[in-house]
Design an enzyme around this catalytic site. Sequence first.
Site, short mmCIF file in Angstrom:
data_model
loop_
_atom_site.label_atom_id
_atom_site.label_comp_id
_atom_site.label_asym_id
_atom_site.label_seq_id
_atom_site.Cartn_x
_atom_site.Cartn_y
_atom_site.Cartn_z
N ASP A 1 15.30 -0.72 -31.91
CA ASP A 1 13.84 -0.60 -32.05
C ASP A 1 13.32 0.45 -31.07
O ASP A 1 13.77 0.54 -29.93
CB ASP A 1 13.19 -1.96 -31.78
CG ASP A 1 11.75 -2.01 -32.26
OD1 ASP A 1 11.47 -2.73 -33.23
OD2 ASP A 1 10.88 -1.31 -31.66
N ASN B 1 8.61 -10.64 -39.54
CA ASN B 1 7.17 -10.68 -39.75
C ASN B 1 6.92 -10.32 -41.21
O ASN B 1 7.24 -9.20 -41.63
CB ASN B 1 6.48 -9.68 -38.81
CG ASN B 1 6.69 -10.03 -37.35
OD1 ASN B 1 6.66 -11.20 -36.98
ND2 ASN B 1 6.89 -9.03 -36.51
N GLY C 1 2.01 -9.93 -38.53
CA GLY C 1 2.42 -8.90 -37.58
C GLY C 1 3.30 -7.81 -38.16
O GLY C 1 3.78 -6.96 -37.41
N SER D 1 4.18 -4.39 -39.48
CA SER D 1 3.54 -3.07 -39.41
C SER D 1 4.31 -2.01 -40.18
O SER D 1 3.75 -0.97 -40.52
CB SER D 1 3.38 -2.63 -37.94
OG SER D 1 4.64 -2.54 -37.30
N HIS E 1 12.57 -6.02 -42.57
CA HIS E 1 13.49 -5.87 -41.43
C HIS E 1 13.56 -7.16 -40.64
O HIS E 1 12.58 -7.89 -40.52
CB HIS E 1 13.05 -4.72 -40.51
CG HIS E 1 11.61 -4.75 -40.12
ND1 HIS E 1 10.60 -4.33 -40.97
CD2 HIS E 1 11.00 -5.17 -39.00
CE1 HIS E 1 9.44 -4.47 -40.38
NE2 HIS E 1 9.64 -5.00 -39.18
N HIS F 1 14.20 -8.55 -36.96
CA HIS F 1 14.29 -8.21 -35.54
C HIS F 1 15.38 -9.09 -34.92
O HIS F 1 15.31 -10.33 -35.04
CB HIS F 1 12.99 -8.54 -34.80
CG HIS F 1 11.79 -7.74 -35.22
ND1 HIS F 1 11.29 -6.69 -34.48
CD2 HIS F 1 10.96 -7.86 -36.30
CE1 HIS F 1 10.21 -6.20 -35.07
NE2 HIS F 1 9.98 -6.89 -36.17
P1 AMP Z 1 6.99 -5.15 -37.52
O1 AMP Z 1 5.74 -5.07 -36.66
O2 AMP Z 1 7.58 -6.52 -37.61
O3 AMP Z 1 6.76 -4.51 -38.86
O4 AMP Z 1 8.09 -4.30 -36.74
C1 AMP Z 1 8.18 -2.93 -36.87
C2 AMP Z 1 9.04 -2.46 -35.74
O5 AMP Z 1 9.50 -1.15 -36.05
C3 AMP Z 1 8.33 -2.38 -34.39
O6 AMP Z 1 9.02 -3.21 -33.46
C4 AMP Z 1 8.43 -0.89 -34.03
O7 AMP Z 1 8.63 -0.68 -32.65
C5 AMP Z 1 9.62 -0.44 -34.86
N1 AMP Z 1 9.65 0.95 -35.23
C6 AMP Z 1 8.68 1.68 -35.83
N2 AMP Z 1 9.10 2.93 -36.07
C7 AMP Z 1 10.38 3.00 -35.62
C8 AMP Z 1 11.37 4.03 -35.58
N3 AMP Z 1 11.12 5.25 -36.05
N4 AMP Z 1 12.56 3.73 -35.04
C9 AMP Z 1 12.83 2.51 -34.56
N5 AMP Z 1 11.94 1.48 -34.58
C10 AMP Z 1 10.73 1.74 -35.08
#
Ligand code: AMP
Length: 111
Positions: A30, A84, A90, A92, A97, A99
């Site tokens: 991440d 999420n 949460g 985004s 994915h 975590h």
């Molecule tokens: P979520 O909020 O559950 O959708 O998690 C999205 C995650 O993607 C967040 O923890 C971000 O830090 C991570 N993220 C976004 N863009 C990238 C990227 N280019 N490379 C690695 N992680 C990313």
Amino acid sequence: MADCIFCKIAAKDVPAPIVYENADVVAFKDLNPRAPLHVLVIPRRHVERLSELDDEALAGKLTLAAAKVAKDAGHGDNFRLVVNNGAGAGQSVFHVHFHVLGGRLFSWPPG
Ligand code: AMP
């Protein structure tokens, strides 16, 4: 999907620290880690969110890959798996994915 950052990472069009991959899934660190181990496990195939994932085999592969990532990082006995699902929970990035978080204590319930 053309505009999806995680599709681009899976295709290696955008660089990311990939820690594990196979024919179906990719796992990478991440960008904004919330724990000493913070890896995202995604399917290569674009699926927006967990509630739209209808492939049981792929769901199993994501889960097993997540456990492998934690184990390979030395956190196989204590790790947290978070999904999420939807903006209200949460999410985004709208490519499903998992975590994988490890290397510190986690409180319960999550915030
Ligand atoms: P979520 O909020 O559950 O959708 O998690 C999205 C995650 O993607 C967040 O923890 C971000 O830090 C991570 N993220 C976004 N863009 C990238 C990227 N280019 N490379 C690695 N992680 C990313």
